[in-house]
Design a protein around this motif. Structure first.
Motif, mmCIF file in Angstrom:
data_model
loop_
_atom_site.group_PDB
_atom_site.id
_atom_site.type_symbol
_atom_site.label_atom_id
_atom_site.label_comp_id
_atom_site.label_asym_id
_atom_site.label_seq_id
_atom_site.Cartn_x
_atom_site.Cartn_y
_atom_site.Cartn_z
ATOM 1 N N PRO A 155 0.825 -1.207 0.000
ATOM 2 C CA PRO A 155 0.000 0.000 0.000
ATOM 3 C C PRO A 155 0.860 1.259 0.000
ATOM 4 C CG PRO A 155 -0.770 -1.559 1.650
ATOM 5 C CD PRO A 155 0.546 -2.079 1.161
ATOM 6 N N ALA A 156 0.522 2.214 -0.834
ATOM 7 C CA ALA A 156 1.292 3.452 -0.920
ATOM 8 C C ALA A 156 1.155 4.297 0.339
ATOM 9 C CB ALA A 156 0.859 4.257 -2.144
ATOM 10 N N THR A 157 0.220 3.952 1.197
ATOM 11 C CA THR A 157 0.057 4.656 2.469
ATOM 12 C C THR A 157 1.117 4.257 3.492
ATOM 13 O OG1 THR A 157 -1.517 2.939 3.127
ATOM 14 C CG2 THR A 157 -2.428 4.965 2.204
ATOM 15 N N SER A 158 1.907 3.229 3.189
ATOM 16 C CA SER A 158 2.880 2.704 4.142
ATOM 17 C C SER A 158 4.096 3.617 4.272
ATOM 18 C CB SER A 158 3.362 1.318 3.702
ATOM 19 O OG SER A 158 2.292 0.433 3.524
ATOM 20 N N LEU A 159 4.581 3.772 5.498
ATOM 21 C CA LEU A 159 5.861 4.430 5.736
ATOM 22 C C LEU A 159 6.966 3.492 5.266
ATOM 23 C CD1 LEU A 159 7.167 6.953 7.205
ATOM 24 C CD2 LEU A 159 7.438 5.441 9.178
ATOM 25 N N HIS A 160 7.914 4.014 4.489
ATOM 26 C CA HIS A 160 8.962 3.145 3.978
ATOM 27 C C HIS A 160 10.254 3.929 3.738
ATOM 28 C CE1 HIS A 160 6.855 4.744 0.446
ATOM 29 N NE2 HIS A 160 7.981 4.579 -0.230
ATOM 30 N N ARG A 161 11.353 3.201 3.563
ATOM 31 C CA ARG A 161 12.657 3.822 3.330
ATOM 32 C C ARG A 161 13.564 2.834 2.604
ATOM 33 N NH1 ARG A 161 12.591 2.242 8.721
ATOM 34 N NH2 ARG A 161 14.327 0.909 9.388
ATOM 35 N N VAL A 162 14.657 3.353 2.054
ATOM 36 C CA VAL A 162 15.703 2.515 1.472
ATOM 37 C C VAL A 162 16.966 2.745 2.283
ATOM 38 C CG1 VAL A 162 17.116 2.023 -0.558
ATOM 39 C CG2 VAL A 162 14.693 2.595 -0.839
ATOM 40 N N GLU A 163 17.499 1.672 2.854
ATOM 41 C CA GLU A 163 18.694 1.778 3.685
ATOM 42 C C GLU A 163 19.914 2.153 2.835
ATOM 43 O OE1 GLU A 163 17.907 2.038 6.610
ATOM 44 O OE2 GLU A 163 17.777 0.140 7.700
ATOM 45 N N PRO A 164 20.934 2.788 3.439
ATOM 46 C CA PRO A 164 22.127 3.194 2.679
ATOM 47 C C PRO A 164 22.808 2.015 1.987
ATOM 48 C CG PRO A 164 22.101 4.234 4.844
ATOM 49 C CD PRO A 164 20.995 3.219 4.847
ATOM 50 N N VAL A 165 23.226 2.219 0.761
ATOM 51 C CA VAL A 165 23.989 1.215 0.014
ATOM 52 C C VAL A 165 25.470 1.481 0.266
ATOM 53 C CG1 VAL A 165 24.600 0.372 -2.281
ATOM 54 C CG2 VAL A 165 22.215 0.881 -1.736
ATOM 55 N N THR A 166 26.137 0.538 0.905
ATOM 56 C CA THR A 166 27.529 0.726 1.318
ATOM 57 C C THR A 166 28.527 0.083 0.365
ATOM 58 O OG1 THR A 166 27.362 -1.218 2.753
ATOM 59 C CG2 THR A 166 26.881 0.929 3.733
ATOM 60 N N ARG A 167 28.060 -0.779 -0.519
ATOM 61 C CA ARG A 167 28.923 -1.386 -1.539
ATOM 62 C C ARG A 167 28.104 -1.695 -2.766
ATOM 63 N NH1 ARG A 167 29.640 -6.268 -3.639
ATOM 64 N NH2 ARG A 167 28.229 -7.243 -2.131
ATOM 65 N N GLY A 168 28.684 -1.474 -3.963
ATOM 66 C CA GLY A 168 27.998 -1.803 -5.197
ATOM 67 C C GLY A 168 26.889 -0.822 -5.528
ATOM 68 N N ALA A 169 25.963 -1.276 -6.363
ATOM 69 C CA ALA A 169 24.867 -0.420 -6.814
ATOM 70 C C ALA A 169 23.563 -1.206 -6.789
ATOM 71 C CB ALA A 169 25.124 0.097 -8.219
ATOM 72 N N ARG A 170 22.538 -0.563 -6.252
ATOM 73 C CA ARG A 170 21.185 -1.145 -6.210
ATOM 74 C C ARG A 170 20.350 -0.443 -7.268
ATOM 75 N NH1 ARG A 170 16.091 0.421 -4.354
ATOM 76 N NH2 ARG A 170 14.898 -1.040 -3.058
ATOM 77 N N ILE A 171 20.019 -1.167 -8.344
ATOM 78 C CA ILE A 171 19.238 -0.611 -9.448
ATOM 79 C C ILE A 171 17.845 -1.230 -9.422
ATOM 80 C CG2 ILE A 171 19.100 -0.349 -11.967
ATOM 81 C CD1 ILE A 171 22.162 -0.590 -12.015
ATOM 82 N N ALA A 172 16.845 -0.392 -9.605
ATOM 83 C CA ALA A 172 15.470 -0.879 -9.543
ATOM 84 C C ALA A 172 14.576 -0.014 -10.409
ATOM 85 C CB ALA A 172 14.965 -0.875 -8.097
ATOM 86 N N SER A 173 13.403 -0.550 -10.707
ATOM 87 C CA SER A 173 12.338 0.216 -11.347
ATOM 88 C C SER A 173 11.225 0.372 -10.322
ATOM 89 C CB SER A 173 11.817 -0.512 -12.585
ATOM 90 O OG SER A 173 10.744 0.201 -13.176
ATOM 91 N N PHE A 174 10.520 1.483 -10.388
ATOM 92 C CA PHE A 174 9.452 1.704 -9.412
ATOM 93 C C PHE A 174 8.306 2.467 -10.071
ATOM 94 C CE2 PHE A 174 12.259 5.296 -9.320
ATOM 95 C CZ PHE A 174 11.474 6.412 -9.084
ATOM 96 N N THR A 175 7.112 2.229 -9.549
ATOM 97 C CA THR A 175 5.935 2.904 -10.081
ATOM 98 C C THR A 175 4.815 2.865 -9.056
ATOM 99 O OG1 THR A 175 4.435 3.055 -11.981
ATOM 100 C CG2 THR A 175 4.952 0.841 -11.192
ATOM 101 N N TRP A 176 3.690 3.476 -9.407
ATOM 102 C CA TRP A 176 2.498 3.481 -8.561
ATOM 103 C C TRP A 176 1.293 3.118 -9.412
ATOM 104 C CZ3 TRP A 176 6.243 7.247 -8.441
ATOM 105 C CH2 TRP A 176 6.946 7.384 -7.230
ATOM 106 N N ILE A 177 0.316 2.532 -8.756
ATOM 107 C CA ILE A 177 -0.890 2.073 -9.434
ATOM 108 C C ILE A 177 -2.106 2.677 -8.753
ATOM 109 C CG2 ILE A 177 -2.325 0.056 -9.966
ATOM 110 C CD1 ILE A 177 0.299 -1.612 -9.943
ATOM 111 N N GLN A 178 -3.018 3.216 -9.564
ATOM 112 C CA GLN A 178 -4.330 3.597 -9.040
ATOM 113 C C GLN A 178 -5.262 2.423 -9.268
ATOM 114 O OE1 GLN A 178 -5.979 7.428 -10.035
ATOM 115 N NE2 GLN A 178 -8.074 6.766 -9.677
ATOM 116 N N SER A 179 -5.845 1.950 -8.188
ATOM 117 C CA SER A 179 -6.714 0.782 -8.254
ATOM 118 C C SER A 179 -8.164 1.202 -8.475
ATOM 119 C CB SER A 179 -6.593 -0.019 -6.959
ATOM 120 O OG SER A 179 -7.479 -1.121 -6.965
ATOM 121 N N ILE A 180 -8.949 0.290 -9.026
ATOM 122 C CA ILE A 180 -10.385 0.545 -9.118
ATOM 123 C C ILE A 180 -11.042 0.381 -7.751
ATOM 124 C CG2 ILE A 180 -10.551 -0.079 -11.553
ATOM 125 C CD1 ILE A 180 -11.663 -2.776 -10.694
ATOM 126 N N VAL A 181 -10.296 -0.212 -6.789
ATOM 127 C CA VAL A 181 -10.761 -0.336 -5.404
ATOM 128 C C VAL A 181 -9.807 0.461 -4.526
ATOM 129 C CG1 VAL A 181 -11.219 -1.914 -3.486
ATOM 130 C CG2 VAL A 181 -11.794 -2.591 -5.824
#
Length: 227
Positions: A155-181
């Motif tokens: 749920p987009a209402t959730s509190l969230h975070r990404v912890e520090p990356v200390t080695r290498g690289a963290r690559i991701a894709s992200f998006t949001w969805i509007q639901s019919i519910v």
């Protein structure tokens, strides 16, 4: 409720995306797409949304999301924002935050309500240290670090975070969805009911009981859904 979707993207698809990203270095500071408050806690890179590479990749990932039956059942998507891509490295992090309630989609030329947040991991867990996605809500605190190609929805209402990356690289894709519910609890109920119907069909077929449950599912969706 959270949903882990294994292998939303295949390893070959992830490799293709990563190779394209290496060939065209068009990363910009993630603060350029952050609000005033988020700029203070956001330290990452994002693929330039003006680039041809971004346009090609976002169209591909969007279609993959739309084609996934598990995502469809969980999110009941009305609109999907064009996915973006980020990179955390050299201590990059994103502190505790809740996503904006609405995001403007240039492609659709309208605001989209962010009911469901989605992250697709494009780096293998052993490629970097740190970088865990921490999601906190009424269902508890969860640490997420998935295989490349796997996705997490919550749920987009959730509190969230990404912890520090200390080695290498963290690559991701992200998006949001509007639901019919709109309501998360109602979406969770519908998802669990849908999964139960599928399991019953696999075990006993389309008997009177499974048809009755299917009728209940669609009547609840009719009651709670919006178009």
């Amino acid at each position: 409720m959270m949903l882990h979707v294994p292998a939303l993207l295949s390893k070959a698809q992830v490799q293709h995306i990563r190779e394209r990203m290496q060939q065209e270095k068009q990363w910009i500071s993630g603060t350029k797409t952050a609000g005033h408050q988020a700029q203070k806690i956001k330290n990452n890179l994002q693929l330039n949304t003006e680039s041809e590479l971004y346009i090609n990749l976002n169209q591909f990932v969007t279609q993959t999301i739309k084609n996934n039956l598990l995502v469809q059942s969980f999110a009941l998507a009305r609109d999907i924002l064009p996915p973006m891509f980020n990179c955390y490295q050299d201590g990059g992090t994103y502190g505790n935050h809740v996503d904006n309630a609405f995001q403007w989609s240039r492609l659709q030329q309208k605001n989209i309500r962010t009911d469901v947040s989605m992250t697709i991991f494009l780096s293998e867990p052993d490629e970097y240290e740190g970088g865990e996605l921490i999601v906190e809500d009424s269902y508890g605190s969860h640490e997420v670090k998935l295989d490349a190609g796997d996705a997490i929805l919550y749920p987009a209402t959730s509190l969230h975070r990404v912890e520090p990356v200390t080695r290498g690289a963290r690559i991701a894709s992200f998006t949001w969805i509007q639901s019919i519910v709109k309501d998360d609890w109602q979406r969770s109920m519908l998802f669990n009911l849908d999964m139960t119907i599928i399991q019953l069909r696999q075990k006993i077929g389309d008997c009177e009981e499974t048809l009755a449950l299917t009728n209940h599912y669609h009547n609840l969706l009719r009651q709670w859904g919006e178009v």
